[in-house]
Design an enzyme around this catalytic site. Structure first.
Site, PDB file in Angstrom:
ATOM      1  N   ASP A  44      30.246   6.904  58.117  1.00 42.68           N
ATOM      2  CA  ASP A  44      32.001   6.851  57.252  1.00 42.68           C
ATOM      3  C   ASP A  44      32.985   6.226  57.659  1.00 42.68           C
ATOM      4  O   ASP A  44      33.595   6.766  58.459  1.00 42.68           O
ATOM      5  CB  ASP A  44      31.218   8.111  58.987  1.00 42.68           C
ATOM      6  CG  ASP A  44      30.825   9.235  59.385  1.00 42.68           C
ATOM      7  OD1 ASP A  44      30.662   9.455  57.637  1.00 42.68           O
ATOM      8  OD2 ASP A  44      30.068   8.778  60.071  1.00 42.68           O
ATOM      9  N   GLU A  56      31.042  18.537  54.300  1.00 46.53           N
ATOM     10  CA  GLU A  56      32.098  17.698  55.655  1.00 46.53           C
ATOM     11  C   GLU A  56      31.764  16.735  55.562  1.00 46.53           C
ATOM     12  O   GLU A  56      32.730  16.370  53.985  1.00 46.53           O
ATOM     13  CB  GLU A  56      30.446  17.196  56.322  1.00 46.53           C
ATOM     14  CG  GLU A  56      29.549  16.370  55.723  1.00 46.53           C
ATOM     15  CD  GLU A  56      28.673  16.305  56.455  1.00 46.53           C
ATOM     16  OE1 GLU A  56      27.901  16.893  57.773  1.00 46.53           O
ATOM     17  OE2 GLU A  56      27.625  14.848  56.448  1.00 46.53           O
TER      18      GLU A  56
END
Length: 329
Positions: free
Chosen positions: A34, A199
């Site tokens: 991420d 997401e």
């Protein structure tokens, strides 16, 4: 014979057009999840932040590296009193009101007992971050999960995008400060729906376009220690929709709102598995002030690695000249 020649030429053209560039050189040994990227024009350094180590900080004098892990954002953990406050996730960084501003998630795997916090710094260097604490939270039974933050300042004001699985990705306003919730959760529904593995929402407006783009990661992301990979096509990938405002709605190239439950699923593909790049996602986009180009960073697994191996930093340039983001060399 003519039809055979035409068919061969079309096949060659398809290969050329569909070829996806590999990540630019210099980052394929940097283990991240991420990632988020920004540039400090004063120190002339790039900063990449990632999940783990209370938010890892990597720096480099060039976008091609080499990258050095220089420490963490919140070395004493988050002030948020919640399980997981030393295992911080999914950073997002921007420059707001004269300070570098980083949003992060506090949670545990599979839990909705989550929160998004924010910290600020004058330089992005380790030891300079001030934790302002919680911005929003979620609990079991909510239609959203308060993780995967992303911030954008648009003409309406400061907007916080968030969400993972459950009923999808949402957005609320912040005002008057970077840690002040101005509208109730769950807010505006931007992407995904109940049961879809969507997401990592990221809203971005390139300088070259009037559109806002709603990026998200879709599919199953391989984790360290996994013993198998998902069926082909179900692994992580980066999808997008576009719209006239930072609050959506966002539509894919077929004209479908990316919140809709359709078959095939909504969203236009930006980056999927190719060559040795497997399950790319967890993306962040910014305009690089050095090159003037739009840059996307993400994590991916090397297909040649054993199943359950780490994920690495991927960096690519994006071209929006067609009206849609295209990964280019």
């Amino acid at each position: 014979m003519k039809s055979a020649i035409i068919g061969s030429l079309l096949g060659i053209l398809t290969v050329v057009v569909s070829a996806t560039p590999n990540p630019i050189a210099g980052s394929d040994t940097v283990v991240v999840r991420d990632p988020a990227i920004w540039y400090n024009s004063g120190s002339k350094k790039y900063f990449v932040f990632s999940t783990g180590n209370k938010i890892n900080i990597f720096t480099s004098s060039a976008i091609t590296g080499p990258w050095t892990n220089v420490g963490s954002v919140l070395s004493s953990c988050s002030v948020i009193n919640l399980s997981g406050n030393c295992d911080l996730w999914a950073p997002d960084v921007n420059f707001l009101d004269g300070l570098y501003t980083l949003y992060y998630a506090v949670s545990s795997l599979g839990s909705q007992n989550s929160a998004i916090g924010v910290a600020t710094s004058p330089s992005m260097e380790p030891g300079t971050w001030t934790d302002l604490g919680q911005v929003i939270s979620s609990k079991t039974g909510d239609v959203f999960n308060a993780i995967d933050p992303n911030i954008i300042l648009d003409p309406v004001g400061l907007q916080l995008t968030f969400g993972s699985y459950w009923n999808g990705i949402y957005q609320v306003g912040l005002w008057p400060g970077v840690n002040n919730q101005a509208s109730p959760t769950p807010g505006t529904h931007l992407a995904g729906y109940n049961g879809r593995p969507a997401e990592g929402g990221f809203v971005y407006k390139p300088a070259s376009q009037s559109y806002y783009y709603g990026f998200f990661s879709d599919g199953i992301t391989p984790l360290v220690g996994a013993t198998s990979r998902p069926p082909a096509g179900q692994e992580y990938k980066v999808l997008v929709g576009r719209g006239a405002a930072g609050q959506g709605p966002f539509y894919d190239q077929l004209g479908n709102d990316i919140t809709l439950d359709l078959n095939p699923p909504t969203g236009t593909l930006v980056l999927g598995s190719h060559d040795n790049v497997y399950a790319p996602g967890g993306q962040s986009i910014f305009e690089d002030p050095v090159s003037g180009r739009d840059v996307m960073v993400y994590h991916y697994v090397k297909l040649s690695d054993p199943v359950g191996g780490p994920s690495y930093l991927g960096i690519n340039y994006l071209d929006f000249s067609s009206g849609w983001p295209v990964v280019v060399a």
